[in-house]
Motif scaffolding. Sequence first.
Motif, PDB file in Angstrom:
ATOM      1  N   UNK A  88      22.080 -37.402  -3.698  1.00 25.92           N
ATOM      2  CA  UNK A  88      23.007 -38.510  -3.993  1.00 25.92           C
ATOM      3  C   UNK A  88      22.543 -39.859  -3.423  1.00 25.92           C
ATOM      4  N   UNK A  89      22.097 -39.876  -2.161  1.00 25.50           N
ATOM      5  CA  UNK A  89      21.736 -41.161  -1.540  1.00 25.50           C
ATOM      6  C   UNK A  89      20.531 -41.800  -2.207  1.00 25.50           C
ATOM      7  N   UNK A  90      19.761 -41.001  -2.958  1.00 22.23           N
ATOM      8  CA  UNK A  90      18.558 -41.530  -3.595  1.00 22.23           C
ATOM      9  C   UNK A  90      18.844 -42.128  -4.972  1.00 22.23           C
ATOM     10  N   UNK A  91      20.110 -42.105  -5.356  1.00 22.56           N
ATOM     11  CA  UNK A  91      20.512 -42.663  -6.646  1.00 22.56           C
ATOM     12  C   UNK A  91      21.545 -43.751  -6.332  1.00 22.56           C
ATOM     13  N   UNK A  92      21.075 -44.992  -6.181  1.00 23.65           N
ATOM     14  CA  UNK A  92      21.939 -46.057  -5.645  1.00 23.65           C
ATOM     15  C   UNK A  92      23.189 -46.323  -6.476  1.00 23.65           C
ATOM     16  N   UNK A  93      23.153 -45.942  -7.751  1.00 20.07           N
ATOM     17  CA  UNK A  93      24.312 -46.182  -8.613  1.00 20.07           C
ATOM     18  C   UNK A  93      25.582 -45.503  -8.083  1.00 20.07           C
ATOM     19  N   UNK A  94      25.419 -44.425  -7.313  1.00 18.57           N
ATOM     20  CA  UNK A  94      26.618 -43.736  -6.792  1.00 18.57           C
ATOM     21  C   UNK A  94      27.413 -44.661  -5.875  1.00 18.57           C
ATOM     22  N   UNK A  95      26.697 -45.283  -4.936  1.00 20.25           N
ATOM     23  CA  UNK A  95      27.380 -46.171  -3.997  1.00 20.25           C
ATOM     24  C   UNK A  95      27.898 -47.416  -4.724  1.00 20.25           C
ATOM     25  N   UNK A  96      27.136 -47.866  -5.711  1.00 17.94           N
ATOM     26  CA  UNK A  96      27.554 -49.069  -6.450  1.00 17.94           C
ATOM     27  C   UNK A  96      28.836 -48.818  -7.239  1.00 17.94           C
ATOM     28  N   UNK A  97      28.865 -47.719  -7.988  1.00 15.94           N
ATOM     29  CA  UNK A  97      30.076 -47.459  -8.770  1.00 15.94           C
ATOM     30  C   UNK A  97      31.248 -47.125  -7.846  1.00 15.94           C
ATOM     31  N   UNK A  98      30.945 -46.461  -6.721  1.00 16.79           N
ATOM     32  CA  UNK A  98      32.014 -46.092  -5.793  1.00 16.79           C
ATOM     33  C   UNK A  98      32.771 -47.341  -5.331  1.00 16.79           C
ATOM     34  N   UNK A  99      32.019 -48.413  -5.056  1.00 19.59           N
ATOM     35  CA  UNK A  99      32.698 -49.642  -4.627  1.00 19.59           C
ATOM     36  C   UNK A  99      33.668 -50.118  -5.715  1.00 19.59           C
ATOM     37  N   UNK A 100      33.158 -50.111  -6.941  1.00 18.94           N
ATOM     38  CA  UNK A 100      33.995 -50.559  -8.055  1.00 18.94           C
ATOM     39  C   UNK A 100      35.254 -49.688  -8.143  1.00 18.94           C
ATOM     40  N   UNK A 101      35.055 -48.374  -8.093  1.00 20.41           N
ATOM     41  CA  UNK A 101      36.207 -47.471  -8.226  1.00 20.41           C
ATOM     42  C   UNK A 101      37.205 -47.651  -7.084  1.00 20.41           C
ATOM     43  N   UNK A 102      36.689 -48.015  -5.916  1.00 22.97           N
ATOM     44  CA  UNK A 102      37.587 -48.293  -4.786  1.00 22.97           C
ATOM     45  C   UNK A 102      38.633 -49.333  -5.154  1.00 22.97           C
ATOM     46  N   UNK A 103      38.186 -50.270  -5.982  1.00 22.55           N
ATOM     47  CA  UNK A 103      39.080 -51.374  -6.336  1.00 22.55           C
ATOM     48  C   UNK A 103      40.062 -50.996  -7.445  1.00 22.55           C
ATOM     49  N   UNK A 104      39.927 -49.784  -7.935  1.00 19.74           N
ATOM     50  CA  UNK A 104      40.866 -49.281  -8.944  1.00 19.74           C
ATOM     51  C   UNK A 104      41.575 -48.024  -8.440  1.00 19.74           C
ATOM     52  N   UNK A 105      41.526 -47.838  -7.136  1.00 22.16           N
ATOM     53  CA  UNK A 105      42.199 -46.696  -6.516  1.00 22.16           C
ATOM     54  C   UNK A 105      43.274 -47.260  -5.604  1.00 22.16           C
ATOM     55  N   UNK A 106      44.451 -46.758  -5.723  1.00 22.62           N
ATOM     56  CA  UNK A 106      45.536 -47.289  -4.914  1.00 22.62           C
ATOM     57  C   UNK A 106      45.534 -46.665  -3.515  1.00 22.62           C
ATOM     58  N   UNK A 107      45.860 -47.480  -2.547  1.00 24.77           N
ATOM     59  CA  UNK A 107      45.952 -47.017  -1.163  1.00 24.77           C
ATOM     60  C   UNK A 107      46.860 -45.789  -1.090  1.00 24.77           C
ATOM     61  N   UNK A 132      38.416 -41.999   4.080  1.00 23.74           N
ATOM     62  CA  UNK A 132      39.552 -42.362   3.241  1.00 23.74           C
ATOM     63  C   UNK A 132      39.139 -42.559   1.777  1.00 23.74           C
ATOM     64  N   UNK A 133      37.978 -43.195   1.584  1.00 21.14           N
ATOM     65  CA  UNK A 133      37.557 -43.484   0.203  1.00 21.14           C
ATOM     66  C   UNK A 133      36.607 -42.415  -0.350  1.00 21.14           C
ATOM     67  N   UNK A 134      36.449 -41.364   0.376  1.00 21.79           N
ATOM     68  CA  UNK A 134      35.630 -40.222  -0.050  1.00 21.79           C
ATOM     69  C   UNK A 134      35.886 -39.838  -1.513  1.00 21.79           C
ATOM     70  N   UNK A 135      37.161 -39.731  -1.925  1.00 27.44           N
ATOM     71  CA  UNK A 135      37.393 -39.321  -3.330  1.00 27.44           C
ATOM     72  C   UNK A 135      36.929 -40.359  -4.356  1.00 27.44           C
ATOM     73  N   UNK A 136      36.858 -41.629  -3.987  1.00 24.57           N
ATOM     74  CA  UNK A 136      36.354 -42.634  -4.936  1.00 24.57           C
ATOM     75  C   UNK A 136      34.852 -42.440  -5.143  1.00 24.57           C
ATOM     76  N   UNK A 137      34.167 -42.055  -4.070  1.00 23.86           N
ATOM     77  CA  UNK A 137      32.729 -41.762  -4.199  1.00 23.86           C
ATOM     78  C   UNK A 137      32.538 -40.514  -5.059  1.00 23.86           C
TER      79      UNK A 137
END
Length: 336
Positions: A88-107, A132-137
């Motif tokens: 997973x860490x070798x495919x940077x898109x995971x962390x990139x999309x995770x950030x985006x999804x964080x912003x569409x996940x409610x607290x 906390x944001x594990x599920x967004x990743x």
Amino acid sequence: MEQTQSEKKKVVLSLVQPSGVPTLGNYLGAFKNWAGMAKDYDCLFGVADLHAITVRQVPAELRAHTLEVFALLLALGLDPQRETIFVQSQVPEHAQLAWILNCYTQFGEASRMTQFKEKSQSHADNVNVGLFTYPALMAADILLYQADFVPVGEDQKQHLELTRNIAERMNGVYENLFTMPEPFIGKAGARVMSLTEPEKKMSKSDPNQKSFVSLLDTPDVIAKKIKSAVTDSEARVYFSAEKPGVSNLMGIYSCCTGRSYDEIEAEFAGKGYGDFKAAVAEAVVEELRPVQERYKKHLADKAYLLECAAKGAEQASRRASKTLGKAMKKIGFLQL
Ligand code: TRP
């Protein structure tokens, strides 16, 4: 499911955390089926090392465990020529999309995750925001590849449900962005229970070593653990809710040999638990032998593992970047 050649195969994806050696339960319940799935599905499998750092890791150990789980994936019979196998860490898109999804996940919805609540209790000294944001990743892992099916254990169902909610929400705003993933219901994969407390699921984090068989236990250890498995005083082999210990061993035996419960009952009619347990131990040893042999071979060849991981990361990234690009465009990020 038969597929014609022109039909596109459905995508199946799953990741495994590099935390400790998986058990016979993980194997019979899930891994055993993975190698056969490429026939019908377009499969991706990965090592979830980004998820692993939600708990403090010793660097050298994280590296070693990552390679071990990667070797284990290959040992299952997965083929890097056929499946995409990546870290997973070798495919940077995971962390990139995770950030985006964080912003569409409610607290609120992230706060309701049972695993977060449990882990923030068991790691009270390190309740980090990553936990906390594990599920967004995890949602990013799944949605990046437009996965149709995700083989998940009971404990991850809630995260998959959250993934679906995020996907639905984003598809509502940005049309046709993500494929809606579903849990993969494989063929009657065994639910393997603890050998010492057969009412509980077999777990590698159980402090009682005798309660589980690890995928890398030696034949001697496997035999000892199975022999000391809890049964009952009736000394008759048949499947029943009143006999959780014996039923569990029957489930294991059935999975390893392909025999039905009726056949097993007939096989051990008039015999005691001693004979039965010896047969179960033998079957488990034989089941795990080829996996263990391949595992040792792969682990001894680090160059090959790294080569496969590099190739897998490249393949995964090529696919993931398509979805990420599409998401970034729809959201309104600058296109260069
Ligand atoms: N969270 C999963 C577990 O602990 C591992 C995981 C990470 C995963 N990303 C995934 C599983 C995506 C399925 C799909 O078991």
